[in-house]
Design an enzyme around this catalytic site. Structure first.
Site, mmCIF file in Angstrom:
data_model
loop_
_atom_site.group_PDB
_atom_site.id
_atom_site.type_symbol
_atom_site.label_atom_id
_atom_site.label_comp_id
_atom_site.label_asym_id
_atom_site.label_seq_id
_atom_site.Cartn_x
_atom_site.Cartn_y
_atom_site.Cartn_z
ATOM 1 N N GLY A 266 -0.241 0.291 -5.005
ATOM 2 C CA GLY A 266 -1.516 -0.315 -4.858
ATOM 3 C C GLY A 266 -2.671 0.118 -5.620
ATOM 4 N N ASN B 61 0.078 0.728 6.252
ATOM 5 C CA ASN B 61 0.989 0.022 5.049
ATOM 6 C C ASN B 61 1.598 -1.005 5.756
ATOM 7 O OD1 ASN B 61 4.016 0.630 3.035
ATOM 8 N ND2 ASN B 61 2.335 -1.069 3.004
ATOM 9 N N GLY B 62 1.473 -2.422 5.579
ATOM 10 C CA GLY B 62 1.995 -3.292 6.244
ATOM 11 C C GLY B 62 1.038 -4.526 6.679
ATOM 12 N N TYR C 156 12.139 -4.471 -5.820
ATOM 13 C CA TYR C 156 11.165 -4.548 -6.794
ATOM 14 C C TYR C 156 10.085 -3.531 -6.528
ATOM 15 C CZ TYR C 156 6.554 -5.870 -8.481
ATOM 16 O OH TYR C 156 5.249 -5.895 -8.943
ATOM 17 N N CYS D 86 0.945 -1.163 -0.054
ATOM 18 C CA CYS D 86 0.095 -0.046 -0.198
ATOM 19 C C CYS D 86 0.797 1.291 -0.206
ATOM 20 C CB CYS D 86 -0.760 0.047 1.233
ATOM 21 S SG CYS D 86 -2.086 -1.238 1.426
HETATM 22 P P1 AMP Z 1 5.740 -14.690 -11.353
HETATM 23 O O1 AMP Z 1 5.104 -15.203 -12.517
HETATM 24 O O2 AMP Z 1 4.992 -15.241 -10.469
HETATM 25 O O3 AMP Z 1 7.059 -15.477 -11.266
HETATM 26 O O4 AMP Z 1 5.984 -13.480 -11.489
HETATM 27 C C1 AMP Z 1 7.155 -12.823 -11.582
HETATM 28 C C2 AMP Z 1 7.065 -11.296 -11.642
HETATM 29 O O5 AMP Z 1 6.177 -10.663 -10.981
HETATM 30 C C3 AMP Z 1 8.245 -10.629 -11.755
HETATM 31 O O6 AMP Z 1 8.494 -9.952 -12.993
HETATM 32 C C4 AMP Z 1 8.233 -9.494 -10.850
HETATM 33 O O7 AMP Z 1 8.493 -8.322 -11.407
HETATM 34 C C5 AMP Z 1 6.842 -9.409 -10.493
HETATM 35 N N1 AMP Z 1 6.623 -9.430 -8.665
HETATM 36 C C6 AMP Z 1 7.368 -10.071 -8.162
HETATM 37 N N2 AMP Z 1 6.801 -9.919 -6.892
HETATM 38 C C7 AMP Z 1 5.794 -9.355 -6.941
HETATM 39 C C8 AMP Z 1 4.602 -9.020 -6.117
HETATM 40 N N3 AMP Z 1 4.846 -9.265 -4.761
HETATM 41 N N4 AMP Z 1 3.552 -8.532 -6.475
HETATM 42 C C9 AMP Z 1 3.362 -8.109 -7.662
HETATM 43 N N5 AMP Z 1 4.360 -8.482 -8.655
HETATM 44 C C10 AMP Z 1 5.662 -9.127 -8.418
#
Ligand code: AMP
Length: 464
Positions: A28, A102-103, A242, A2
């Site tokens: 978010g 946020n948390g 990220y 968030c």
């Molecule tokens: P996946 O297909 O589940 O392996 O998604 C990996 C992709 O999701 C990567 O390109 C990351 O940039 C992105 N990503 C990693 N962690 C998150 C997260 N918690 N929420 C949203 N996107 C994420």
């Protein structure tokens, strides 16, 4: 996941908070809300969707006053429904209170059960509401005291902003999982999850809200209190990897700078005999640039992102998450055909995105595809505010790196090492939370319902 923003003693409080939320949209995208305070009365605007769609000029005109707080939400606990949209607003014997969070509180289910036993009636399924109940049951002449008292009972991750009739309070948990910054804007005090919101408002970044600190902004004055709970720092380094925007400063480091270093370290740890480096936009951009600079390979923008699609992962439904990759990215054949490509992304979570991207790149004629990841293998879910699937769904929880390589269809696959990653940020290595890569959780998670997002298994409006 968030974003929170607050401003105190600014004649355009709601408009500034709205712009702050605009800058924090990436944190978010499910819902957003603003509350302003004017002559002791609260004014609330909340809705599902993007900041730009929720707040019309008319809606902002309905938010008078010199104090405002706002929130952009992606649910980690509680369902994605309008009643969970923040700020949460309640009436108490201390007057109206509004809260943004946020948390993720790890003992919220336990506290809620006890409060309900005692007669509390909850209006939402969000963990945040527990804090308001604790405050309302233990009123004090000074709202800050009631908040400090309530926070003695909650465990987990919180960066909070609380609005009362006469002040704006910012609080950060003693571990400092999530960021929260203090700024100054045209003489007004403001708070934001990330500094990119201050940049937009031409506000000055003053400092981080300290770990366990409670800052009370009242009529332009600031008072600082400390929680009695001592805890080792556990800043979420995934913010650097990220989550945070690259143009933000988080935990004292520039995010883009950390990511450039992560990419360079990855290039040293896992070089590839290749012709070009291609970032997976947008999250892999800075790590790819760092990798390219360090390796001496040219950086090519071989994948183009459709910017009108939200982050693939951030949409909570499985179906959207799956075909989102195709909607979102398209390769450029002229840049890729016949070349050995190093593809760089920030992380692999479920492992559903990477195989599709590797295939896309092969389909336009890449000679070889070497996948490089800007953090270690993600093996455990986050319980402190980053949305992540259960451990069973995390591909690295039960697959070796070579098995993952095979599943994603790359010629080689390498992740940044834990040590390498921790060298790329300026704080001491023990001051970061690395639970999602190591399984070592700084705050006990035994009270958490492991099924993410269903901490309170109440039927959603959709399901009902
Ligand atoms: P996946 O297909 O589940 O392996 O998604 C990996 C992709 O999701 C990567 O390109 C990351 O940039 C992105 N990503 C990693 N962690 C998150 C997260 N918690 N929420 C949203 N996107 C994420």
């Amino acid at each position: 996941m968030c974003g929170i923003f607050g401003i105190e003693r600014h004649e355009d409080a709601a408009n500034y908070a709205y712009l702050g939320l605009y800058a924090l949209q990436h944190r978010g995208q499910e819902s957003a809300g603003l509350v302003s305070e004017h002559q002791g009365r609260f004014h609330v605007e909340r809705g599902m969707g993007y900041v730009a769609d929720i707040f019309s000029k008319r809606a902002l005109a309905r938010l008078p006053g010199i104090r405002a707080i706002g929130h952009t939400r992606y649910s980690t606990t509680g369902s994605s429904i309008q009643s969970n949209a923040q700020p949460l607003v309640v009436n108490t014997s201390m007057g109206p209170l509004a809260l943004v969070h946020n948390g993720n509180l790890v003992n919220a289910a336990e506290l809620r059960a006890a409060l309900e036993q005692d007669g509390s009636i909850f209006q939402t399924t969000s963990d945040t509401e527990v804090i308001l109940h604790l405050m309302a049951r233990n009123p004090r002449a000074d709202v800050a005291e009631a908040l400090i008292e309530a926070l003695q009972h909650v465990r987990g991750a919180y960066s909070l902003l609380l609005l009362s009739r006469d002040c704006l309070i910012a609080a950060r948990d003693p571990y400092g999982f999530r960021p929260l910054l203090l700024g100054s804007c045209e003489g007004a005090i403001c708070f934001s999850s990330e500094s990119c919101a201050f940049d937009l408002l031409e506000a000055q970044l003053v400092r981080d809200v300290e770990l366990g600190e409670i800052l009370v902004a009242r009529d332009g004055d600031l008072e600082s209190y400390r929680q009695s709970v001592e805890a080792p720092p556990a800043r979420c380094i995934f913010e650097q990897v990220y989550f945070a925007r690259p143009d933000s400063r988080v935990f004292g480091d520039g995010v883009s700078d950390s990511r450039l270093k992560m990419g360079a370290t990855l290039a040293r740890e896992a070089p590839a005999a290749a012709d070009i480096v291609v970032p997976i936009p947008d999250s892999g951009l800075f790590a790819a640039l760092g990798y390219a600079r360090e390796s001496g390979l040219p950086l090519e923008f071989g994948l183009i992102r459709n910017h009108y699609v939200g982050r693939t992962f951030i949409e909570p439904k499985q179906s959207i998450r799956h075909f989102g990759v195709k909607v979102k990215l398209n390769p450029i054949r002229e840049l890729i055909e016949g070349r050995r490509v190093v593809l760089v992304d920030d992380s692999i979570v479920r492992g559903t995105t990477s195989p599709k991207i590797v295939k896309m790149v092969r389909d336009v004629g890449a000679a070889e595809v070497h996948l490089r990841i800007g953090c270690p293998p993600t093996i455990r879910p986050c319980h402190y505010g980053i949305d992540m699937p259960t451990a069973e769904e995390l591909i690295a929880s039960d697959h070796e790196i070579d098995e993952i390589r095979e599943l994603v269809g790359a010629d080689s696959l390498a992740y940044l090492s834990l040590d390498g990653m921790l060298e790329c940020v300026s704080g001491p290595r023990q001051s970061y939370c690395t639970a999602c890569w190591t399984g070592s959780y700084p705050v006990d998670i035994s009270g958490v319902d492991r099924r993410q997002g269903v901490l309170f298994p109440i039927r959603t409006e959709e399901e009902a």
